[in-house]
Design a protein around this motif. Structure first.
Motif, mmCIF file in Angstrom:
data_model
loop_
_atom_site.group_PDB
_atom_site.id
_atom_site.type_symbol
_atom_site.label_atom_id
_atom_site.label_comp_id
_atom_site.label_asym_id
_atom_site.label_seq_id
_atom_site.Cartn_x
_atom_site.Cartn_y
_atom_site.Cartn_z
ATOM 1 N N GLU A 1 -0.236 2.533 -2.774
ATOM 2 C CA GLU A 1 0.632 1.531 -3.403
ATOM 3 C C GLU A 1 1.300 2.054 -4.670
ATOM 4 N N LEU B 1 -0.081 -5.409 -9.521
ATOM 5 C CA LEU B 1 -0.831 -5.328 -8.272
ATOM 6 C C LEU B 1 -2.280 -5.774 -8.444
ATOM 7 N N ARG C 1 -5.540 -10.127 -9.070
ATOM 8 C CA ARG C 1 -6.376 -10.674 -8.008
ATOM 9 C C ARG C 1 -7.838 -10.607 -8.471
ATOM 10 N N TYR D 1 -6.803 -3.573 -4.256
ATOM 11 C CA TYR D 1 -5.369 -3.498 -3.969
ATOM 12 C C TYR D 1 -4.989 -2.109 -3.473
#
Length: 853
Positions: A512, A577, A580, A586
């Protein structure tokens, strides 16, 4: 001669021209007169000293004399009592407490056992201003003195004023009191930084005897014993001259001895006294091993006739004038300072004069006997043996080292005084669960369980600010760029340099976004680095760990970012990102930044032992340390919140005066409409008003907000009016409730909802107490209070336990904090503690009884 023929004369009548060789008696008489003249000279010198007056006498004199009105309008008269002499102190205390006299002067003899607080039961309820002219030697005595005006049942806390001079040794007494107050704050409020203790009294800056003070002392003494050329304090030239005289004098003796070299002649001789041997050993150690460059320079100067001792002798015998000598001495002082005669060398000599050497400071008094190393209190005690200027300079030097250690700890994120601080990008403290565990024994006490939602990450803006602060700190301390903070550390056969800056992990496993790091080297004074991640925030790791794990590891080798702007873009992307829960990934090795913590707070001290016993996994009790899981004492702080923001609200004199103007005067006879308050069973306080007055017998009908109608006597209604005034003050001052709202009888006190007027509301419906497996809910009640901005409490480790559930007929996982809570409730039920429902029934019965009575 006969017994009656002895003639007595005064010592000053003895003839000094007596022939002392003629008889022993003449010699003794002459010596006696000389000794008396010397003593008289000393006494005359003492009489000529401009010593300050006795503080108590000066206070009385400057306030005015007997029956004299001072220029400031203060009236003073000699103490006189109507009763016996031994009762005067009691009468004077009563005069002060009643308001007849407004100034009380206490000596040490009266500093214990007397109560002078703004008691609710006395006439003088003005806020006390407690001025301490001189702190006592004992911290215990200081606490006793401060307690004279700060006691239970007071309308307002005192304002303390301390007169502390800049004399270094006096800080020793302030430090002792500050440490004691800090310990009191830790015990009573769970926080050594607790306001209302040393910080609130203005003594927080004197709390030297902590882990940072000990580290500062160790660092400072280490530099002094090495006579380190780098020093935080510049040496005053006048004091450098004094040290230079000592050094030149000893070197001159060694050079003039004639036998051997001057280096060998520095050693003490066997026929020297013990004190002479100690002094010569110290000078030998200083000149040969600590400051050899300084010694060589001074030997050369003495050989050229530039000894400051010789210059001063010429000035005394008049062979040279002051104008001619001063430039020469100034030049020698300058050259000696360039050769290494700095403030560390001065401290080396000063500490020796008060019995502190490198050997004694380490505790190694001799080979066979190991003593206790010097600590902060002992160091401050020894400074009392120095003259005032030396005291001031060396204590200020110590405080500079202390400030440096604190600054370093704050930069690393390790600055705490006994508790762990929980903070992050954002901190949200939710409304707590409330438990009344102690039943009838303490109906008003509540243990609160707070859920704290923490965003542990760090955004790009904060990371950049942290980097710039480190960069500025590096420029100030080392005059180098931020990429070279603190140079390096020694590895195997080489010096390893960790450059501060933003680093990136570009390995292909991160699909990512590349992993971002901010690494800040804390310099030569620290073995640690600050490592910051967008999803994990700030952590502390050793330099060796950082080097082996991230910079030169087998699996990971980070790259230093040269483009700061691009680093910020990547940092922001990873931060977004990571939005959470921490249980979710992630990308590989990277988890979310949101975590949850459960903190025990409220009245936990009375049942602390039971809480700890409930954390025992084997149920054996406190004896088995291996199975006992200990909690951490933590402090939860929102971003930007500092301990200084937590200063407690106090009832001020103006507040009390405004209350007197706005509310009914409780000294007036009771009348219809006057407001009252009544404390029910369980501590609930209900507000109401007098609705009817009866003449025969004299009584009053009062109606309260819960519908209760109570008949009261005159004494009872007066106490109810005083209670209303007290509750009004709490609402206005402590809870910031508007005066109009606080005066209304339609509201309950919101300072402490359970203890001050709210009805107890159990969580479990009636009848479910015997069927639930969640035993803690039997003691749980609805919470109506406010959520604090800053929280101090206990946090158990974030782990789960696998337990069997009868209702689920299977094993389930529960958090450890819930296990402790449930086990505590189960234990209390076995001991027969009243449930919340049982307490409510008792309070309702009491309320009905009052309505019927």
């Amino acid at each position: 001669k006969g017994k009656g023929s002895i003639k007595r004369i005064q010592w000053d009548e003895i003839d000094l021209s007596l022939d002392t060789s003629a008889s022993v008696e003449n010699e003794r008489m002459v010596e006696y007169r000389k000794a008396c003249e010397k003593v008289k000279g000393w006494l005359d010198d003492v009489d000529d000293l401009a010593l300050p007056a006795n503080p108590l006498d000066r206070l009385l004199n400057e306030l005015g004399g007997p029956d004299v009105k001072g220029k400031d309008g203060v009236f003073y008269e000699k103490r006189k009592g109507a009763g016996r002499f031994d009762q005067i102190n009691v009468e004077e205390r009563n005069n002060f407490q009643s308001g007849k006299k407004l100034v009380a002067i206490l000596s040490e003899a009266a500093s214990t056992g007397i109560s002078l607080q703004a008691d609710k039961r006395v006439g003088n309820q003005k806020r006390r201003v407690h001025i301490t002219l001189e702190l006592p030697w004992s911290a215990d005595k200081a606490i006793q003195q401060l307690g004279r005006t700060h006691r239970a049942n007071q309308t307002s806390g005192p304002s303390y004023k301390f007169l502390i001079s800049d004399v270094g040794g006096e800080k020793r007494f302030a430090a002792a009191v500050a440490k004691r107050l800090a310990l009191m704050g830790a015990l009573t409020q769970g926080d050594r930084r607790a306001t209302g203790q040393s910080n609130a009294l203005g003594l927080g800056g004197f709390d030297f005897d902590n882990k940072f003070g000990k580290l500062a002392l160790k660092t400072m003494l280490g530099e002094i014993w090495k006579c380190n050329k780098n020093c935080l304090t510049d040496a005053p030239e006048k004091l450098v001259l004094d040290a230079l005289k000592t050094i030149d004098s000893r070197l001159s003796e060694a050079l003039d001895h004639g036998l051997g070299t001057w280096k060998k002649n520095l050693a003490p001789y066997s026929d020297d006294t013990k004190s002479e041997q100690d002094h010569y050993k110290m000078m030998e150690d200083l000149l040969l091993y600590k400051c050899p460059q300084l010694a060589e320079q001074r030997v050369k100067a003495i050989g050229e006739g530039k000894s400051v001792v010789k210059y001063l002798e010429k000035l005394l015998d008049g062979t040279e004038t002051k104008e001619a000598i001063k430039p020469k001495i100034d030049e020698e002082v300058k050259v000696a300072m360039e050769a290494g005669l700095n403030f560390n060398v001065l401290c080396f000599l000063w500490l020796f004069d008060v019995g502190v050497t490198e050997q004694s400071a380490s505790g190694a008094n001799n080979y066979f006997k190991k003593g206790k190393p010097i600590d902060v209190p002992k160091f401050l005690n020894r400074t009392l043996g120095m003259n005032l200027l030396r005291q001031k300079l060396i204590v200020e030097h110590f405080i500079k080292h202390l400030g440096k250690q604190v600054t370093l700890a704050k930069r690393e994120g390790t600055y705490d005084l006994g508790i762990q601080t929980i903070g992050g990008h954002s901190v949200v403290i939710e409304k707590p669960r409330s438990f009344c565990f102690r039943g009838l024994e303490a109906k008003d006490e509540r243990v609160l369980l707070y859920k704290v939602n923490l965003d542990r990450g760090m955004d790009a803006e904060t990371a950049m600010q942290l980097y710039k602060e480190a960069e500025a700190s590096s420029d100030n301390e080392t005059n180098s760029s931020a990429t070279n903070i603190g140079a390096g550390f020694f590895g195997v056969g080489q010096v390893r340099v960790i450059k501060s800056g933003f680093y990136i992990d570009r390995r292909d496993v991160f699909k990512e976004v590349p992993r971002m790091f901010l690494i800040i080297n804390q310099g030569r004074a620290s073995n640690n680095c600050v490592v910051v991640r967008p999803n994990e925030g700030k952590k502390i790791w050793t330099k060796e760990f950082v080097w082996k794990t991230w910079l030169h590891g087998n699996a990971c080798q980070l790259t230093l970012c040269t483009d700061i702007n691009q680093a910020m873009v990547t940092w922001k992307k990873e931060f977004d990102l990571a939005d959470r829960p921490s249980s979710e990934r992630y990308q590989r090795y990277c988890y979310g930044r949101h975590t949850e913590s459960c903190i025990f707070g409220g009245d936990i001290i009375p049942i602390l032992n039971k809480i700890l016993a409930s954390s025992n996994l084997n149920g054996i009790g406190l004896a088995n340390d291996m199975s006992l899981v200990m909690p951490d004492v933590v402090r939860v702080e929102p971003p930007g919140k500092t301990p200084e923001d937590d200063s407690a609200n106090e009832v001020t004199e103006s507040t009390v005066d405004e209350q007197a103007e706005d509310e009914d005067d409780s000294s007036e006879p009771p009348a219809v409409g006057h407001k009252v308050a009544l404390k029910m069973l369980g501590g609930s306080v209900f507000r109401g008003a007098i609705t009817e007055c009866k003449d025969d017998p004299e009584s009053f009908i009062t109606t309260f907000t819960d519908g209760s109608v109570v008949e009261m006597s005159t004494d009872e209604v007066n106490k109810a009016r005083q209670l209303f005034d007290t509750e009004w003050t709490k609402l206005v001052v402590d809870a910031d409730v508007p005066k109009a709202v606080a005066s209304s009888i339609e509201v309950h006190n919101s300072v402490n909802a359970h203890a001050q007027g709210a009805t107890r509301r159990p969580i479990l419906p009636a009848g479910e107490e015997k069927t639930t497996e969640e035993y803690e809910k039997i003691f749980e009640e609805e919470y109506d209070g406010d959520v604090p901005d800053v929280l101090v409490g206990l946090e158990f480790p974030k782990k789960e336990l696998r337990l069997y559930s009868q209702s689920a007929h299977d094993h389930v996982f529960i958090p450890f904090w819930q296990f402790v809570l449930r086990k505590l409730a189960e234990r209390l039920l076995e001991e027969g503690a009243h449930s919340s429902r049982e307490l409510l029934n008792l309070e309702n019965a009491e309320r009905v009884k009052l309505q019927q009575g």
